[in-house]
Design a protein around this motif. Structure first.
Motif, mmCIF file in Angstrom:
data_model
loop_
_atom_site.group_PDB
_atom_site.id
_atom_site.type_symbol
_atom_site.label_atom_id
_atom_site.label_comp_id
_atom_site.label_asym_id
_atom_site.label_seq_id
_atom_site.Cartn_x
_atom_site.Cartn_y
_atom_site.Cartn_z
ATOM 1 N N SER A 39 54.524 93.322 49.356
ATOM 2 C CA SER A 39 54.926 92.318 50.339
ATOM 3 C C SER A 39 53.727 91.677 51.035
ATOM 4 O O SER A 39 53.781 90.496 51.401
ATOM 5 C CB SER A 39 55.872 92.933 51.375
ATOM 6 O OG SER A 39 55.282 94.061 51.996
ATOM 7 N N TYR A 40 52.637 92.420 51.218
ATOM 8 C CA TYR A 40 51.475 91.846 51.910
ATOM 9 C C TYR A 40 50.690 90.868 51.034
ATOM 10 O O TYR A 40 49.765 90.224 51.500
ATOM 11 C CB TYR A 40 50.548 92.948 52.433
ATOM 12 C CG TYR A 40 50.249 94.057 51.456
ATOM 13 C CD1 TYR A 40 49.299 93.911 50.453
ATOM 14 C CD2 TYR A 40 50.941 95.265 51.540
ATOM 15 C CE1 TYR A 40 49.034 94.936 49.553
ATOM 16 C CE2 TYR A 40 50.689 96.298 50.655
ATOM 17 C CZ TYR A 40 49.738 96.131 49.653
ATOM 18 O OH TYR A 40 49.487 97.151 48.761
ATOM 19 N N ASN A 41 51.071 90.738 49.755
ATOM 20 C CA ASN A 41 50.431 89.757 48.871
ATOM 21 C C ASN A 41 51.342 88.583 48.517
ATOM 22 O O ASN A 41 50.971 87.733 47.701
ATOM 23 C CB ASN A 41 49.973 90.438 47.573
ATOM 24 C CG ASN A 41 48.792 91.364 47.778
ATOM 25 O OD1 ASN A 41 48.019 91.180 48.723
ATOM 26 N ND2 ASN A 41 48.639 92.351 46.926
ATOM 27 N N LEU A 42 52.518 88.520 49.126
ATOM 28 C CA LEU A 42 53.483 87.485 48.753
ATOM 29 C C LEU A 42 52.978 86.079 49.072
ATOM 30 O O LEU A 42 53.185 85.145 48.288
ATOM 31 C CB LEU A 42 54.820 87.737 49.460
ATOM 32 C CG LEU A 42 55.617 88.950 48.974
ATOM 33 C CD1 LEU A 42 56.845 89.176 49.853
ATOM 34 C CD2 LEU A 42 56.034 88.781 47.512
ATOM 35 N N ARG A 43 52.318 85.909 50.203
ATOM 36 C CA ARG A 43 51.859 84.564 50.571
ATOM 37 C C ARG A 43 50.745 84.084 49.634
ATOM 38 O O ARG A 43 50.708 82.903 49.261
ATOM 39 C CB ARG A 43 51.393 84.536 52.023
ATOM 40 C CG ARG A 43 52.549 84.687 53.010
ATOM 41 C CD ARG A 43 52.143 84.400 54.446
ATOM 42 N NE ARG A 43 53.292 84.558 55.330
ATOM 43 C CZ ARG A 43 54.177 83.602 55.597
ATOM 44 N NH1 ARG A 43 54.021 82.402 55.039
ATOM 45 N NH2 ARG A 43 55.186 83.818 56.397
ATOM 46 N N LEU A 44 49.861 84.958 49.263
ATOM 47 C CA LEU A 44 48.820 84.601 48.306
ATOM 48 C C LEU A 44 49.445 84.185 46.983
ATOM 49 O O LEU A 44 49.062 83.167 46.387
ATOM 50 C CB LEU A 44 47.881 85.795 48.090
ATOM 51 C CG LEU A 44 46.846 85.652 46.966
ATOM 52 C CD1 LEU A 44 45.867 84.517 47.271
ATOM 53 C CD2 LEU A 44 46.093 86.972 46.772
ATOM 54 N N ALA A 45 50.425 84.938 46.522
ATOM 55 C CA ALA A 45 51.077 84.629 45.252
ATOM 56 C C ALA A 45 51.844 83.311 45.336
ATOM 57 O O ALA A 45 51.824 82.505 44.391
ATOM 58 C CB ALA A 45 52.019 85.765 44.862
#
Length: 350
Positions: free
Chosen positions: A295-301
């Motif tokens: 979840s902490y990488n969702l914005r990057l993805a």
């Protein structure tokens, strides 16, 4: 609301004819999107524990007329508990399975949500996203199915939509789907029984203790009302993620995995405090491209997906009461290969 370069008609025309593959999309994502970071994962845990603890502290000191605000904050923070369990269910929280299972059970336990039951059913949703008659999340009802229902069931469903009761939808799903291990494959039943036993044992200990120390009002104040707020967000996230008048649900023989995950999954912006407490679960498109993305990488993805696949993305939207009104007023019954029709349109043809 941003304007999508393609519309739903083009997506419908592409269904079954697209050369696009999910693995092609995944290959374009930065490798960092898939990297698990123990520090970030456990910081999310600590943050959610702090936020929930703060919420309950506020509940103990706040005057009665401010209780609704405290319930909203605490219930939203509890939704963060679920999102941590959500990562665990997809094995994106930790590399060791036993850690995912342990943390998942601990954080779903106060919500009385059997971890393995939810994990198995939810993974099925990812495998069949927006596939008509297969998707087991918030899926539309066809006119044919509606016509076969008895009158009380038709009336209940119509009342549910017309009165805009979407916010209790996940409670019904929770109660009906997740506690009966007979609804699961034989190989999964022992895991389901374990998860059901965990939440039943928690409830058998915590609820009487809470009532004994704070009374029935304490049970309502400290557990029931925050739990209802949590289900408000569960219901809202679920319906908004995959429901719009132009989002297609298609039969299995026409279903395209990549298009279903790209165009059939909707990004919705919520107030930043909600996104913060709920660990960006609203940034949902990348989660449907790959459940391995924490979840902490969702914005990057999502930034990468917008850069590379914008023509295949649905319009972004912003959470509001007018958005929810639009969904529940328009998306009543779903005609295969046609789209949604309202109850009024359905009855006009009878």
């Amino acid at each position: 609301m941003t304007t999508s370069i393609i519309n739903s008609q083009k997506v419908n025309n592409d269904l079954g004819n697209s050369d696009l593959r999910l693995k092609d999309i995944i290959k374009t994502l930065p490798r960092e999107c898939f990297q698990q970071n123990r520090r970030k994962a456990w910081m999310q845990v600590l943050f959610s524990v702090f936020a929930v603890g703060l919420g309950y502290f506020i509940l103990t000191i706040t005057p009665w007329f401010l209780l609704p605000i405290a319930w909203i904050f605490t219930g939203t923070a509890l939704t963060g508990f679920f999102v941590i369990g959500h990562d665990c269910g997809h094995r994106s929280f930790a590399k060791r399975r036993w850690v995912n299972d342990l943390v998942g059970h601990i954080f779903m336990m106060p919500l009385i949500y059997p971890f393995h039951s939810w994990r198995i059913k939810h993974n099925y949703h990812h495998t069949h996203t927006n596939k008509l008659d297969e998707d087991n999340a918030w899926h539309p009802i066809t006119p044919e199915v509606f016509a076969d229902w008895d009158k009380p069931r038709q009336s209940a469903f119509e009342l549910f939509m017309r009165k805009r009761l979407w916010w209790v939808g996940s409670i019904g799903h929770w109660a009906v789907v997740h506690f009966d291990w007979r609804n699961f494959k034989t190989k999964d039943q022992s895991s389901v029984k374990l998860s059901v036993a965990v939440v039943v044992l928690f409830a058998a200990i915590a609820f009487p203790l809470l009532i004994a120390t704070t009374g029935i009002w304490g049970f309502v104040k400290f557990w029931l009302m925050p739990w209802l707020v949590y289900h408000f967000w569960m219901s809202t996230f679920t319906i908004v993620h995959h429901t719009a008048s132009d989002v297609p649900f298609v039969a299995a023989n026409k279903w395209d995995e990549a298009l279903a995950q790209l165009f059939g999954t909707i990004h919705c912006d919520y107030p930043r405090w909600v996104e913060f407490l709920c660990h960006d679960i609203n940034v949902h498109v990348p989660h449907h491209i790959s459940t391995a993305i924490p979840s902490y990488n969702l914005r990057l993805a999502y930034s990468s997906i917008k850069e590379n696949w914008q023509p295949y993305l649905h319009n972004e939207c912003q959470f509001s009461w007018s958005l929810m009104k639009q969904i529940v007023d328009q998306c009543h019954l779903y005609k295969t290969d046609v789209g949604y029709e309202t109850f009024n349109e359905y009855y006009a043809k009878r």
